[in-house]
Design a protein around this motif. Sequence first.
Motif, PDB file in Angstrom:
ATOM      1  N   LEU A 144      31.545  10.806 -60.160  1.00  0.00           N
ATOM      2  CA  LEU A 144      30.387   9.916 -60.155  1.00  0.00           C
ATOM      3  C   LEU A 144      30.759   8.521 -60.627  1.00  0.00           C
ATOM      4  O   LEU A 144      30.255   7.516 -60.102  1.00  0.00           O
ATOM      5  N   LEU A 145      31.653   8.437 -61.602  1.00  0.00           N
ATOM      6  CA  LEU A 145      32.071   7.139 -62.130  1.00  0.00           C
ATOM      7  C   LEU A 145      32.855   6.340 -61.094  1.00  0.00           C
ATOM      8  O   LEU A 145      32.764   5.111 -61.046  1.00  0.00           O
ATOM      9  N   VAL A 146      33.610   7.023 -60.253  1.00  0.00           N
ATOM     10  CA  VAL A 146      34.397   6.358 -59.222  1.00  0.00           C
ATOM     11  C   VAL A 146      33.524   5.928 -58.042  1.00  0.00           C
ATOM     12  O   VAL A 146      33.620   4.791 -57.566  1.00  0.00           O
ATOM     13  N   PHE A 147      32.671   6.820 -57.581  1.00  0.00           N
ATOM     14  CA  PHE A 147      31.939   6.543 -56.343  1.00  0.00           C
ATOM     15  C   PHE A 147      30.664   5.717 -56.543  1.00  0.00           C
ATOM     16  O   PHE A 147      30.178   5.111 -55.585  1.00  0.00           O
ATOM     17  N   ALA A 148      30.143   5.684 -57.742  1.00  0.00           N
ATOM     18  CA  ALA A 148      28.924   4.890 -57.982  1.00  0.00           C
ATOM     19  C   ALA A 148      29.100   3.426 -57.598  1.00  0.00           C
ATOM     20  O   ALA A 148      28.302   2.878 -56.823  1.00  0.00           O
ATOM     21  N   PRO A 149      30.129   2.730 -58.103  1.00  0.00           N
ATOM     22  CA  PRO A 149      30.288   1.313 -57.723  1.00  0.00           C
ATOM     23  C   PRO A 149      30.702   1.112 -56.274  1.00  0.00           C
ATOM     24  O   PRO A 149      30.427   0.061 -55.690  1.00  0.00           O
ATOM     25  N   LEU A 150      31.351   2.109 -55.672  1.00  0.00           N
ATOM     26  CA  LEU A 150      31.753   1.981 -54.273  1.00  0.00           C
ATOM     27  C   LEU A 150      30.535   1.986 -53.349  1.00  0.00           C
ATOM     28  O   LEU A 150      30.529   1.313 -52.314  1.00  0.00           O
ATOM     29  N   LEU A 151      29.503   2.722 -53.722  1.00  0.00           N
ATOM     30  CA  LEU A 151      28.269   2.706 -52.946  1.00  0.00           C
ATOM     31  C   LEU A 151      27.626   1.322 -53.002  1.00  0.00           C
ATOM     32  O   LEU A 151      27.118   0.820 -51.992  1.00  0.00           O
ATOM     33  N   ALA A 152      27.654   0.723 -54.178  1.00  0.00           N
ATOM     34  CA  ALA A 152      27.113  -0.639 -54.312  1.00  0.00           C
ATOM     35  C   ALA A 152      27.948  -1.633 -53.522  1.00  0.00           C
ATOM     36  O   ALA A 152      27.411  -2.568 -52.914  1.00  0.00           O
ATOM     37  N   LEU A 153      29.250  -1.437 -53.513  1.00  0.00           N
ATOM     38  CA  LEU A 153      30.139  -2.335 -52.769  1.00  0.00           C
ATOM     39  C   LEU A 153      29.851  -2.268 -51.272  1.00  0.00           C
ATOM     40  O   LEU A 153      29.810  -3.300 -50.593  1.00  0.00           O
ATOM     41  N   ALA A 154      29.661  -1.071 -50.747  1.00  0.00           N
ATOM     42  CA  ALA A 154      29.346  -0.921 -49.324  1.00  0.00           C
ATOM     43  C   ALA A 154      28.028  -1.610 -48.984  1.00  0.00           C
ATOM     44  O   ALA A 154      27.906  -2.276 -47.946  1.00  0.00           O
ATOM     45  N   THR A 155      27.045  -1.470 -49.859  1.00  0.00           N
ATOM     46  CA  THR A 155      25.747  -2.110 -49.643  1.00  0.00           C
ATOM     47  C   THR A 155      25.878  -3.632 -49.630  1.00  0.00           C
ATOM     48  O   THR A 155      25.336  -4.319 -48.756  1.00  0.00           O
ATOM     49  N   LEU A 238      34.705  -0.107 -62.407  1.00  0.00           N
ATOM     50  CA  LEU A 238      33.275  -0.190 -62.105  1.00  0.00           C
ATOM     51  C   LEU A 238      32.755  -1.599 -62.372  1.00  0.00           C
ATOM     52  O   LEU A 238      31.990  -2.150 -61.566  1.00  0.00           O
ATOM     53  N   ALA A 239      33.171  -2.180 -63.484  1.00  0.00           N
ATOM     54  CA  ALA A 239      32.721  -3.539 -63.822  1.00  0.00           C
ATOM     55  C   ALA A 239      33.197  -4.551 -62.783  1.00  0.00           C
ATOM     56  O   ALA A 239      32.451  -5.446 -62.375  1.00  0.00           O
ATOM     57  N   VAL A 240      34.454  -4.403 -62.341  1.00  0.00           N
ATOM     58  CA  VAL A 240      35.000  -5.317 -61.333  1.00  0.00           C
ATOM     59  C   VAL A 240      34.246  -5.165 -60.015  1.00  0.00           C
ATOM     60  O   VAL A 240      33.824  -6.167 -59.396  1.00  0.00           O
ATOM     61  N   ASN A 241      34.051  -3.926 -59.564  1.00  0.00           N
ATOM     62  CA  ASN A 241      33.348  -3.693 -58.303  1.00  0.00           C
ATOM     63  C   ASN A 241      31.895  -4.146 -58.373  1.00  0.00           C
ATOM     64  O   ASN A 241      31.336  -4.641 -57.387  1.00  0.00           O
ATOM     65  N   THR A 242      31.287  -3.977 -59.549  1.00  0.00           N
ATOM     66  CA  THR A 242      29.907  -4.430 -59.716  1.00  0.00           C
ATOM     67  C   THR A 242      29.818  -5.941 -59.594  1.00  0.00           C
ATOM     68  O   THR A 242      28.897  -6.474 -58.952  1.00  0.00           O
ATOM     69  N   GLY A 243      30.765  -6.646 -60.202  1.00  0.00           N
ATOM     70  CA  GLY A 243      30.783  -8.098 -60.097  1.00  0.00           C
ATOM     71  C   GLY A 243      30.982  -8.573 -58.671  1.00  0.00           C
ATOM     72  O   GLY A 243      30.292  -9.488 -58.204  1.00  0.00           O
ATOM     73  N   ILE A 244      31.930  -7.944 -57.969  1.00  0.00           N
ATOM     74  CA  ILE A 244      32.174  -8.301 -56.564  1.00  0.00           C
ATOM     75  C   ILE A 244      30.940  -8.022 -55.716  1.00  0.00           C
ATOM     76  O   ILE A 244      30.552  -8.818 -54.845  1.00  0.00           O
ATOM     77  N   SER A 245      30.301  -6.887 -55.977  1.00  0.00           N
ATOM     78  CA  SER A 245      29.115  -6.509 -55.211  1.00  0.00           C
ATOM     79  C   SER A 245      27.994  -7.516 -55.400  1.00  0.00           C
ATOM     80  O   SER A 245      27.326  -7.914 -54.441  1.00  0.00           O
ATOM     81  N   ARG A 246      27.813  -7.942 -56.639  1.00  0.00           N
ATOM     82  CA  ARG A 246      26.733  -8.912 -56.888  1.00  0.00           C
ATOM     83  C   ARG A 246      27.031 -10.262 -56.226  1.00  0.00           C
ATOM     84  O   ARG A 246      26.122 -10.937 -55.704  1.00  0.00           O
ATOM     85  N   LEU A 247      28.280 -10.668 -56.224  1.00  0.00           N
ATOM     86  CA  LEU A 247      28.648 -11.929 -55.586  1.00  0.00           C
ATOM     87  C   LEU A 247      28.452 -11.867 -54.072  1.00  0.00           C
ATOM     88  O   LEU A 247      28.081 -12.868 -53.443  1.00  0.00           O
ATOM     89  N   CYS A 248      28.714 -10.718 -53.484  1.00  0.00           N
ATOM     90  CA  CYS A 248      28.620 -10.578 -52.026  1.00  0.00           C
ATOM     91  C   CYS A 248      27.192 -10.322 -51.538  1.00  0.00           C
ATOM     92  O   CYS A 248      26.844 -10.687 -50.407  1.00  0.00           O
ATOM     93  N   PHE A 249      26.386  -9.682 -52.372  1.00  0.00           N
ATOM     94  CA  PHE A 249      25.070  -9.255 -51.924  1.00  0.00           C
ATOM     95  C   PHE A 249      24.146 -10.448 -51.677  1.00  0.00           C
ATOM     96  O   PHE A 249      24.112 -11.401 -52.451  1.00  0.00           O
ATOM     97  N   ARG A 250      23.392 -10.371 -50.586  1.00  0.00           N
ATOM     98  CA  ARG A 250      22.384 -11.387 -50.308  1.00  0.00           C
ATOM     99  C   ARG A 250      21.150 -10.709 -49.727  1.00  0.00           C
ATOM    100  O   ARG A 250      21.233  -9.624 -49.127  1.00  0.00           O
TER     101      ARG A 250
END
Length: 255
Positions: A144-155, A238-250
Amino acid sequence: MRLFKLTVATIFRRKAWAICLFAVLFLPFVLPLISSASEKPVLLQPARIQAAWGTLFICTMFWGFFAAARLGESNTRSGTGEYFRTTGLTATRQLFEIWLAIFVYIVPLAFAAAAVCLLGAMPSESSEKAMWLTLNFQYLSLFLLVFAPLLALATALASRFGGITGFVVTFFVTLYGLYGVGYLDNMLKLEANSALQTLWLYSPQYRFADLTQRLYFKTGALTGEVFSNMVLYFTAILAVNTGISRLCFRTSSNA
């Protein structure tokens, strides 16, 4: 949480989650019977373990990432994100609610895989049962710790670059972290290369979260220190992927 409820209802109506749940619960009991494991009863439980977690990984990487990417793209292109933005729902909150709606479907799949190992592959020795419970809890937590941020990254990637890009990039990042880094490590052991060494050093080592072999060979649960270090490592990713996800999300195609 209106966007969360809308997303949950959308996923529920598409029914793909039900197919994944069925696969995780029943394939581990069906596949060993049509394989060579049926000839040796001692191999049935290890085969169930591999089938349960293997099916979970496949369902998450294909259906989970695809659903995340599709919802991220739809939120941007359909105008849903822009509408919720006018109601005061920030981009960060929208990303969180879409991610949470997908994650609540992934969690039961992960628990189902762990349940198959606990109910269908529990060691007969009483001394091994406590270890088995601990190891499955560790595996479930790391998954769960690995795949949680990956789902956000895909979104997030899908909201900016399109659904295909969101799915493909996230899929190959996961595949690389699970298997590619292992091949890269073997190459570096044969021949040193500073560029590849740097690449390997900064690569996500998702392979460490795959504890299937420990379950298969009953090598015991991870020690508290090792498990804590792995949790810290994947929390940093997770923190890195979360940051990238927030920067990319629109929330809109014009933003």
